[in-house]
Design a protein around this motif. Structure first.
Motif, PDB file in Angstrom:
ATOM      1  N   LEU A  91       0.815  -1.216   0.000  1.00  0.00           N
ATOM      2  CA  LEU A  91       0.000   0.000   0.000  1.00  0.00           C
ATOM      3  C   LEU A  91       0.849   1.268   0.000  1.00  0.00           C
ATOM      4  O   LEU A  91       0.299   2.380   0.059  1.00  0.00           O
ATOM      5  CB  LEU A  91      -0.923   0.017   1.228  1.00  0.00           C
ATOM      6  CG  LEU A  91      -1.925  -1.133   1.351  1.00  0.00           C
ATOM      7  CD1 LEU A  91      -2.687  -1.033   2.660  1.00  0.00           C
ATOM      8  CD2 LEU A  91      -2.893  -1.121   0.177  1.00  0.00           C
ATOM      9  N   ARG A  92       2.171   1.117  -0.049  1.00  0.00           N
ATOM     10  CA  ARG A  92       3.055   2.275   0.089  1.00  0.00           C
ATOM     11  C   ARG A  92       2.819   3.320  -1.002  1.00  0.00           C
ATOM     12  O   ARG A  92       2.803   4.532  -0.742  1.00  0.00           O
ATOM     13  CB  ARG A  92       4.509   1.779   0.055  1.00  0.00           C
ATOM     14  CG  ARG A  92       5.551   2.782   0.486  1.00  0.00           C
ATOM     15  CD  ARG A  92       5.465   3.073   1.961  1.00  0.00           C
ATOM     16  NE  ARG A  92       5.414   1.892   2.799  1.00  0.00           N
ATOM     17  CZ  ARG A  92       6.484   1.202   3.196  1.00  0.00           C
ATOM     18  NH1 ARG A  92       7.686   1.594   2.807  1.00  0.00           N
ATOM     19  NH2 ARG A  92       6.383   0.161   3.982  1.00  0.00           N
ATOM     20  N   GLN A  93       2.629   2.854  -2.245  1.00  0.00           N
ATOM     21  CA  GLN A  93       2.433   3.793  -3.350  1.00  0.00           C
ATOM     22  C   GLN A  93       1.115   4.553  -3.214  1.00  0.00           C
ATOM     23  O   GLN A  93       1.042   5.765  -3.469  1.00  0.00           O
ATOM     24  CB  GLN A  93       2.464   3.037  -4.686  1.00  0.00           C
ATOM     25  CG  GLN A  93       2.868   3.895  -5.862  1.00  0.00           C
ATOM     26  CD  GLN A  93       3.171   3.058  -7.091  1.00  0.00           C
ATOM     27  OE1 GLN A  93       2.734   1.918  -7.189  1.00  0.00           O
ATOM     28  NE2 GLN A  93       3.886   3.626  -8.036  1.00  0.00           N
ATOM     29  N   VAL A  94       0.063   3.869  -2.764  1.00  0.00           N
ATOM     30  CA  VAL A  94      -1.231   4.528  -2.577  1.00  0.00           C
ATOM     31  C   VAL A  94      -1.128   5.572  -1.469  1.00  0.00           C
ATOM     32  O   VAL A  94      -1.707   6.664  -1.564  1.00  0.00           O
ATOM     33  CB  VAL A  94      -2.318   3.486  -2.247  1.00  0.00           C
ATOM     34  CG1 VAL A  94      -3.682   4.158  -2.109  1.00  0.00           C
ATOM     35  CG2 VAL A  94      -2.369   2.407  -3.316  1.00  0.00           C
ATOM     36  N   ILE A 126       1.478   7.321  -0.660  1.00  0.00           N
ATOM     37  CA  ILE A 126       2.194   8.498  -1.181  1.00  0.00           C
ATOM     38  C   ILE A 126       1.260   9.374  -2.008  1.00  0.00           C
ATOM     39  O   ILE A 126       1.232  10.608  -1.862  1.00  0.00           O
ATOM     40  CB  ILE A 126       3.415   8.054  -2.008  1.00  0.00           C
ATOM     41  CG1 ILE A 126       4.444   7.362  -1.106  1.00  0.00           C
ATOM     42  CG2 ILE A 126       4.045   9.248  -2.722  1.00  0.00           C
ATOM     43  CD1 ILE A 126       5.601   6.753  -1.846  1.00  0.00           C
ATOM     44  N   TRP A 127       0.461   8.747  -2.885  1.00  0.00           N
ATOM     45  CA  TRP A 127      -0.445   9.531  -3.726  1.00  0.00           C
ATOM     46  C   TRP A 127      -1.535  10.218  -2.903  1.00  0.00           C
ATOM     47  O   TRP A 127      -1.907  11.366  -3.168  1.00  0.00           O
ATOM     48  CB  TRP A 127      -1.078   8.626  -4.790  1.00  0.00           C
ATOM     49  CG  TRP A 127      -0.155   8.304  -5.920  1.00  0.00           C
ATOM     50  CD1 TRP A 127       0.408   7.104  -6.204  1.00  0.00           C
ATOM     51  CD2 TRP A 127       0.328   9.221  -6.905  1.00  0.00           C
ATOM     52  NE1 TRP A 127       1.224   7.201  -7.315  1.00  0.00           N
ATOM     53  CE2 TRP A 127       1.192   8.493  -7.774  1.00  0.00           C
ATOM     54  CE3 TRP A 127       0.136  10.571  -7.162  1.00  0.00           C
ATOM     55  CZ2 TRP A 127       1.832   9.073  -8.855  1.00  0.00           C
ATOM     56  CZ3 TRP A 127       0.785  11.155  -8.240  1.00  0.00           C
ATOM     57  CH2 TRP A 127       1.616  10.410  -9.069  1.00  0.00           C
ATOM     58  N   VAL A 128      -2.042   9.528  -1.888  1.00  0.00           N
ATOM     59  CA  VAL A 128      -3.057  10.145  -1.022  1.00  0.00           C
ATOM     60  C   VAL A 128      -2.457  11.313  -0.252  1.00  0.00           C
ATOM     61  O   VAL A 128      -3.082  12.383  -0.125  1.00  0.00           O
ATOM     62  CB  VAL A 128      -3.638   9.090  -0.062  1.00  0.00           C
ATOM     63  CG1 VAL A 128      -4.491   9.752   1.014  1.00  0.00           C
ATOM     64  CG2 VAL A 128      -4.480   8.077  -0.829  1.00  0.00           C
ATOM     65  N   ALA A 129      -1.230  11.135   0.245  1.00  0.00           N
ATOM     66  CA  ALA A 129      -0.573  12.222   0.983  1.00  0.00           C
ATOM     67  C   ALA A 129      -0.355  13.437   0.093  1.00  0.00           C
ATOM     68  O   ALA A 129      -0.597  14.580   0.503  1.00  0.00           O
ATOM     69  CB  ALA A 129       0.758  11.730   1.562  1.00  0.00           C
ATOM     70  N   LEU A 130       0.080  13.202  -1.145  1.00  0.00           N
ATOM     71  CA  LEU A 130       0.281  14.318  -2.074  1.00  0.00           C
ATOM     72  C   LEU A 130      -1.047  14.998  -2.406  1.00  0.00           C
ATOM     73  O   LEU A 130      -1.120  16.228  -2.526  1.00  0.00           O
ATOM     74  CB  LEU A 130       0.954  13.811  -3.353  1.00  0.00           C
ATOM     75  CG  LEU A 130       2.413  13.357  -3.215  1.00  0.00           C
ATOM     76  CD1 LEU A 130       2.914  12.784  -4.540  1.00  0.00           C
ATOM     77  CD2 LEU A 130       3.292  14.512  -2.772  1.00  0.00           C
ATOM     78  N   GLY A 131      -2.116  14.197  -2.543  1.00  0.00           N
ATOM     79  CA  GLY A 131      -3.416  14.778  -2.840  1.00  0.00           C
ATOM     80  C   GLY A 131      -3.952  15.630  -1.705  1.00  0.00           C
ATOM     81  O   GLY A 131      -4.600  16.659  -1.930  1.00  0.00           O
ATOM     82  N   VAL A 132      -3.670  15.221  -0.468  1.00  0.00           N
ATOM     83  CA  VAL A 132      -4.120  16.015   0.684  1.00  0.00           C
ATOM     84  C   VAL A 132      -3.268  17.269   0.838  1.00  0.00           C
ATOM     85  O   VAL A 132      -3.775  18.357   1.132  1.00  0.00           O
ATOM     86  CB  VAL A 132      -4.068  15.156   1.967  1.00  0.00           C
ATOM     87  CG1 VAL A 132      -4.359  16.006   3.198  1.00  0.00           C
ATOM     88  CG2 VAL A 132      -5.064  14.001   1.878  1.00  0.00           C
ATOM     89  N   LEU A 133      -1.953  17.139   0.629  1.00  0.00           N
ATOM     90  CA  LEU A 133      -1.057  18.287   0.797  1.00  0.00           C
ATOM     91  C   LEU A 133      -1.276  19.361  -0.261  1.00  0.00           C
ATOM     92  O   LEU A 133      -0.967  20.531  -0.020  1.00  0.00           O
ATOM     93  CB  LEU A 133       0.396  17.815   0.770  1.00  0.00           C
ATOM     94  CG  LEU A 133       0.858  16.990   1.976  1.00  0.00           C
ATOM     95  CD1 LEU A 133       2.280  16.493   1.762  1.00  0.00           C
ATOM     96  CD2 LEU A 133       0.769  17.799   3.258  1.00  0.00           C
ATOM     97  N   GLN A 134      -1.792  18.959  -1.426  1.00  0.00           N
ATOM     98  CA  GLN A 134      -1.999  19.977  -2.462  1.00  0.00           C
ATOM     99  C   GLN A 134      -3.084  20.972  -2.083  1.00  0.00           C
ATOM    100  O   GLN A 134      -3.098  22.099  -2.579  1.00  0.00           O
ATOM    101  CB  GLN A 134      -2.358  19.304  -3.797  1.00  0.00           C
ATOM    102  CG  GLN A 134      -3.617  18.440  -3.786  1.00  0.00           C
ATOM    103  CD  GLN A 134      -4.923  19.213  -3.906  1.00  0.00           C
ATOM    104  OE1 GLN A 134      -4.960  20.279  -4.523  1.00  0.00           O
ATOM    105  NE2 GLN A 134      -5.987  18.704  -3.306  1.00  0.00           N
TER     106      GLN A 134
END
Length: 569
Positions: A355-358, A360-368
């Motif tokens: 789940l590591r890649q998911v 990262i993408w969720v974290a980037l989506g929240v930080l944006q």
């Protein structure tokens, strides 16, 4: 009437002292006293304290080695000369040149303190047999960093900070100051990656225990993340309640203050027995009890609200206490279950490599979201700002879908396909020893700064601004979200930062009850008298606290409107 004030003689004496001190500190060009302090600290360490310690093995006592006792050439004396230079440079009249000189010296001190010490360690290891007495069993000689290195790094950082203060006064661009401040740490990072510092014993321990250290770091981070999130929800709710209801104000503020004074070990002990008993219960049984207590509490609240107007003043306060006590039990159980279950779910998500890649993408989506929110405030064209708003909310919606996917996967790993009737509270993470008492205690410890800052922020809002909102026809919710909360947000964020930093330190104590985290290395180092293991647990915790505070400060700058930001921002 007696005249209050300083006598003329005292004023004359004080003026002479101020003039003399101004002359001694360089007249109009005030010296950089911060860098002088850093220079004194580094010089004291290099001159009086041992730089390294060589041991025949990890546990045996070693031989301390001073900077002036290192055999070979005199290149190691560069550290001593560098430590003395800021004293002379601090009296330069031109502030810009002084600032850049101190920044260079500070970065060099940070870099060379580790580089030259590593070179000295290699020399000492090559001749280690001649250093120990005859008969000493040398199985695996180790080089340990000593107090002079710690003071050298601290002094270098203070000198660097003093130089950056001069550059701020000269209005040097912030990006230039940032690059200048990162030169030393980047060089140290390059040395770590290249293996230059592998001579030190702490690096040997890191290579042997790196996988375990990574897992403990994730546990520590999740401890802080979950307890801070839970404390934020509870703390803001309690702070809002205290700001709105004068009758509950003292009770709430005194309660969170008393919780903060309870020693962590005592709090762990208090939670041990009730959580152990709760863990043995079936989930269906506890859920039915919670539902029944909620119904009873709501009926009681409705009844007391209906008859409250006819009650005497004393009975009104007791009715509030009674209704709070009845509602406290089910709400406390719900909170405990959510916090402990959420911790297990989030920990499984972070530890699952698939789940590591998911993540990262969720974290980037929240930080944006805060980044694009900050950018949208600075775009003047309405059409562009509107498109950016659509992009912001679209990416946030995708992140929420990914977050739901991660939550379902993590919850599935916790429940492991059990039937609802077979699930116990222990399966959800509640037990007397382990993560449950630790995460609950951390949440309780986070409440004081969060509640007090929320209360102070809301109380400091000018009533005239609220009246203006009412005059414009705004509802109570609009006044709160559009006026009170934005104005109180700087003070609330200060409480969040204080709570986050304190939680990083308190989480280390949770290892005593088997909760894991970085405290495992600290306790193991204390039990085996190994400074390296203590540092192996302490250094990542310090880095986590610094990075977390920096990220929260950036988030604060992105969320808060420029017109109400504090002067320090």
């Amino acid at each position: 009437m007696r005249k209050v004030g300083w006598s003329p003689a005292f004023q004359t004496s004080l003026s002479k002292r101020i003039i003399l001190r101004s002359y001694l500190w360089g007249g109009r060009a005030i010296s950089n006293r911060i860098s002088i302090l850093g220079s004194v600290i580094a010089t004291f360490g290099f001159f009086f304290l041992p730089l390294l310690e060589i041991k025949p093995n990890r546990l045996a006592s070693g031989i301390p080695v001073n900077l002036f006792e290192i055999p070979g050439d005199t290149r190691f004396l560069v550290l001593f000369i560098l430590a003395l230079l800021p004293i002379a440079l601090s009296f330069m009249e031109e502030r810009g040149r002084r600032g850049w000189s101190l920044v260079i010296i500070g970065n060099l001190l940070i870099f060379l303190t580790l580089l030259l010490s590593a070179g000295a360690g290699i020399q000492l290891l090559e001749g280690s047999e001649a250093l120990f007495e005859e008969g000493t069993r040398i199985s695996n000689p180790r080089i340990f960093t000593s107090s002079a290195i710690a003071l050298g790094l601290l002094g270098g950082y203070i000198v660097l900070f003093g130089g950056l203060r001069d550059l701020v006064a000269e209005k040097t661009a912030s990006i230039v100051r940032l690059i200048a401040s990162l030169i030393g740490p980047v060089l140290v990072l390059l040395m770590l990656l290249s293996g230059t510092l592998d001579i030190f014993s702490i690096m040997v321990e890191f290579y042997e225990r790196g996988a375990t250290l990574g897992q403990r770091f994730i546990e520590h981070f999740v401890f802080v993340l979950v307890s801070l999130a839970a404390g934020l929800v509870i703390g803001i709710a309690l702070g809002l309640w205290a700001a709105r209801d004068e009758r509950a104000e003292d009770m709430i503020l005194y309660t969170v203050g008393i919780i903060q004074t309870i020693p962590s070990l005592a709090l762990f002990g208090v939670l041990l027995v009730p959580l152990a008993r709760l863990g043995d219960r079936a989930f269906v049984e506890v859920a039915g009890f919670i539902l029944m207590m909620l119904v009873v509490g709501l009926v009681l609240l409705f009844f007391l609200r209906f008859i409250q107007g006819s009650l005497p003043e004393r009975l009104r306060s007791w009715s509030i206490i009674l209704s709070f006590a009845v509602m406290f039990i089910p709400l406390a159980l719900i909170t405990i279950l959510l916090i402990t279950f959420g911790f297990r779910v989030i920990l499984n998500i972070f530890l699952d490599e698939s789940l590591r890649q998911v993540v990262i993408w969720v974290a980037l989506g929240v930080l944006q979201f805060p980044v694009l929110l900050w950018l949208g405030r600075r775009i003047e064209r309405e059409a562009t700002a509107k498109r950016l708003r659509y992009v912001r909310y679209g990416l946030l919606a995708l992140s929420l879908v990914g977050l739901l996917y991660l939550g379902l996967n993590g919850a599935g790993q916790v429940i492991r396909g059990r039937q609802l009737a077979d699930i116990t509270i222990r399966n959800l993470g509640v037990s007397g020893i382990g993560t449950a008492p630790a995460i609950i205690a951390l949440t309780l410890y986070s409440l004081l700064p969060l509640v007090r800052n929320t209360y102070a922020g809301l109380k400091n809002v000018d009533p005239a601004i609220i009246d203006s909102g009412k005059g414009m026809g705004m509802t109570a919710a609009q006044i709160f979200f559009q006026i009170e909360l934005p104005l109180a947000l700087p003070i609330i964020m200060a409480g969040v930062r204080n709570a986050a930093i304190s939680l990083v330190g308190i989480a280390a104590v949770a290892s005593i009850i088997g909760a894991g985290a970085l405290g495992d290395f600290i306790l193991l180092g204390v039990n085996t008298t190994s400074v390296d293991l203590i540092l192996l647990g302490a250094i990542p915790a310090i880095i986590l606290a610094v990075v977390l505070d920096a990220l929260l400060q950036i988030l604060e700058g992105l969320l808060i409107s420029p017109g109400i930001q504090r002067p320090s921002q």
